[in-house]
Design a protein around this motif. Structure first.
Motif, mmCIF file in Angstrom:
data_model
loop_
_atom_site.group_PDB
_atom_site.id
_atom_site.type_symbol
_atom_site.label_atom_id
_atom_site.label_comp_id
_atom_site.label_asym_id
_atom_site.label_seq_id
_atom_site.Cartn_x
_atom_site.Cartn_y
_atom_site.Cartn_z
ATOM 1 N N UNK A 231 -44.968 -52.377 11.491
ATOM 2 C CA UNK A 231 -45.433 -53.146 12.644
ATOM 3 C C UNK A 231 -44.457 -53.061 13.815
ATOM 4 N N UNK A 232 -43.177 -53.066 13.503
ATOM 5 C CA UNK A 232 -42.160 -53.029 14.566
ATOM 6 C C UNK A 232 -42.053 -51.654 15.221
ATOM 7 N N UNK A 233 -42.606 -50.631 14.560
ATOM 8 C CA UNK A 233 -42.602 -49.283 15.150
ATOM 9 C C UNK A 233 -43.743 -49.090 16.153
ATOM 10 N N UNK A 234 -44.676 -50.035 16.188
ATOM 11 C CA UNK A 234 -45.823 -49.911 17.105
ATOM 12 C C UNK A 234 -45.367 -50.001 18.558
ATOM 13 N N UNK A 235 -46.140 -49.403 19.434
ATOM 14 C CA UNK A 235 -45.832 -49.443 20.869
ATOM 15 C C UNK A 235 -45.828 -50.886 21.374
ATOM 16 N N UNK A 236 -46.776 -51.684 20.842
ATOM 17 C CA UNK A 236 -46.801 -53.110 21.166
ATOM 18 C C UNK A 236 -46.781 -53.905 19.855
ATOM 19 N N UNK A 237 -45.591 -54.230 19.368
ATOM 20 C CA UNK A 237 -45.492 -54.979 18.109
ATOM 21 C C UNK A 237 -46.080 -56.379 18.265
ATOM 22 N N UNK A 238 -46.493 -56.993 17.166
ATOM 23 C CA UNK A 238 -47.027 -58.356 17.230
ATOM 24 C C UNK A 238 -45.916 -59.368 17.524
ATOM 25 N N UNK A 239 -46.320 -60.529 17.991
ATOM 26 C CA UNK A 239 -45.353 -61.626 18.193
ATOM 27 C C UNK A 239 -45.329 -62.556 16.986
ATOM 28 N N UNK A 240 -46.344 -62.408 16.114
ATOM 29 C CA UNK A 240 -46.420 -63.247 14.914
ATOM 30 C C UNK A 240 -47.075 -62.453 13.790
ATOM 31 N N UNK A 241 -46.648 -62.733 12.557
ATOM 32 C CA UNK A 241 -47.187 -62.031 11.385
ATOM 33 C C UNK A 241 -47.540 -63.044 10.299
ATOM 34 N N UNK A 242 -48.778 -62.964 9.816
ATOM 35 C CA UNK A 242 -49.195 -63.746 8.656
ATOM 36 C C UNK A 242 -49.075 -62.849 7.430
ATOM 37 N N UNK A 243 -48.249 -63.261 6.484
ATOM 38 C CA UNK A 243 -48.077 -62.510 5.233
ATOM 39 C C UNK A 243 -48.875 -63.205 4.134
ATOM 40 N N UNK A 244 -49.599 -62.440 3.336
ATOM 41 C CA UNK A 244 -50.522 -63.015 2.360
ATOM 42 C C UNK A 244 -49.853 -63.654 1.151
ATOM 43 N N UNK A 245 -48.545 -63.538 1.041
ATOM 44 C CA UNK A 245 -47.810 -64.399 0.106
ATOM 45 C C UNK A 245 -46.364 -64.522 0.574
ATOM 46 N N UNK A 246 -45.624 -65.437 -0.017
ATOM 47 C CA UNK A 246 -44.265 -65.728 0.436
ATOM 48 C C UNK A 246 -43.284 -64.600 0.121
#
Length: 339
Positions: A231-246
């Motif tokens: 995700x961090x390699x994307x041209x426009x990375x997200x500002x928030x990430x929901x992970x499906x488990x801890x």
């Protein structure tokens, strides 16, 4: 040699069948005779031969706790909470047998001579073959964690879709619109439910769903780490990430730190499950509490009730019980306006 039923029968001047009935609290014996026999048994420190009793009653005094797999997709915290919940309810007179379904090539050894009842912590539709094998053999069964579309089977599970919806909605309310998801194992029902809940929150709040923001994970820290790196390699990375488990959320946090980012000042991360470690990460992990221990306790209570019922009474039990999730707000998420 220990005291036997015949010894008690001789002293009580009754048959050994009468003694056996008294010791098993049979209604076919008078209370006065029962008391006399029990008093003699206590005086002699009589210890029942449970193995022989089990053979006569055709009981194993064993309850099976099965998982889809104990090697793949079952985190240590999930396993511990499941076992702890069941153990809190099941009396010490029962042996608890814990195993993964994928350990078996066939189900020959899954029968009512080995198991008085089975609790299944189900994570995949592939478990249906195991489920119907258990049902066919007449073993009382409770299925936890996954809904089985059969009204004759009792399901106890958390509302994962609702919990994931809350997680997405919380991020949106804090001003995030570039929100990614790191998913669980492909094919697992929990993966599907959490993804649906998360995407529904985006749709309902008119937030764009971007394909590059949907990363396949594996419910372990390594896949969370690798997913965040991608995700961090994307041209426009997200500002928030929901992970499906801890576990994946913790891996994602480590990837962010390694990339020189601060959580939550540069990127917000939210998990799912609320494992014990979630409170002690730096920063502490905002997550959706999925009460696995409570689900397991409820399942154990249900299976004990099921074992005591006859076929006609089983309809009295609810065939589907949903346990609510809870959003645990901690320090890994920050308002977009203050980032």
């Amino acid at each position: 040699m220990g005291v036997t039923i015949k010894d008690i029968a001789k002293l009580a001047n009754v048959s050994h069948t009468t003694v056996s009935r008294a010791l098993n609290n049979s209604p076919l014996i008078k209370e006065k005779t029962k008391k006399k026999i029990l008093d003699i048994a206590n005086t002699l420190n009589y210890i029942p031969d449970y193995h022989a009793k089990n053979l006569v009653l055709q009981k194993s005094h064993t309850i099976g706790l099965f998982f889809t797999s104990m090697a793949n997709g079952t985190s240590p915290s999930f396993l511990v909470d499941s076992i702890r919940g069941v153990s809190k309810v099941i009396d010490v007179q029962y042996n608890l047998f814990v195993r993964g379904i994928d350990d078996y090539d066939d189900y020959t050894y899954i029968n009512n001579k080995r198991f008085d009842a089975i609790i299944l912590m189900s994570q995949s539709d592939r478990d249906n073959t195991f489920i119907y094998n258990v049902v066919e053999k007449g073993i009382p069964l409770i299925v936890l964690n996954r809904q089985v579309d059969d009204s004759s089977i009792i399901n106890i599970l958390s509302n994962d879709k609702e919990g994931a919806y809350k997680a997405g909605e919380y991020l949106i309310e804090l001003g995030h619109s570039h929100i990614a998801i790191i998913e669980g194992i492909e094919g697992f029902k929990s993966t599907q439910q959490r993804k649906e809940g998360f995407l529904n929150s985006l749709i309902d709040h008119n937030v764009s769903i971007r394909q590059e923001y949907m990363i396949q994970g594996n419910y372990d820290m390594q896949s969370g780490y690798e997913g965040m790196k991608a995700l961090l390699r994307l041209k426009q990375p997200p500002t928030a990430v929901f992970c499906s488990n801890d576990d994946m959320a913790i891996g994602a946090m480590n990837a962010a730190f390694e990339s020189g980012l601060n959580v939550p000042n540069d990127i917000s991360i939210i998990g799912f499950d609320d494992i014990e470690l979630a409170k002690y990460t730096t920063p502490s992990l905002t997550t959706v509490k999925r009460p696995i221990e409570k689900i397991s306790m409820t399942g154990a209570e249900a299976v004990l009730s099921l074992m005591k019922m006859n076929k006609d009474d089983k309809s009295m039990l609810q065939n589907k019980v949903l346990i609510n999730t809870e959003l645990m707000v901690r320090q890994s998420v920050k308002s977009r306006s203050s980032m």
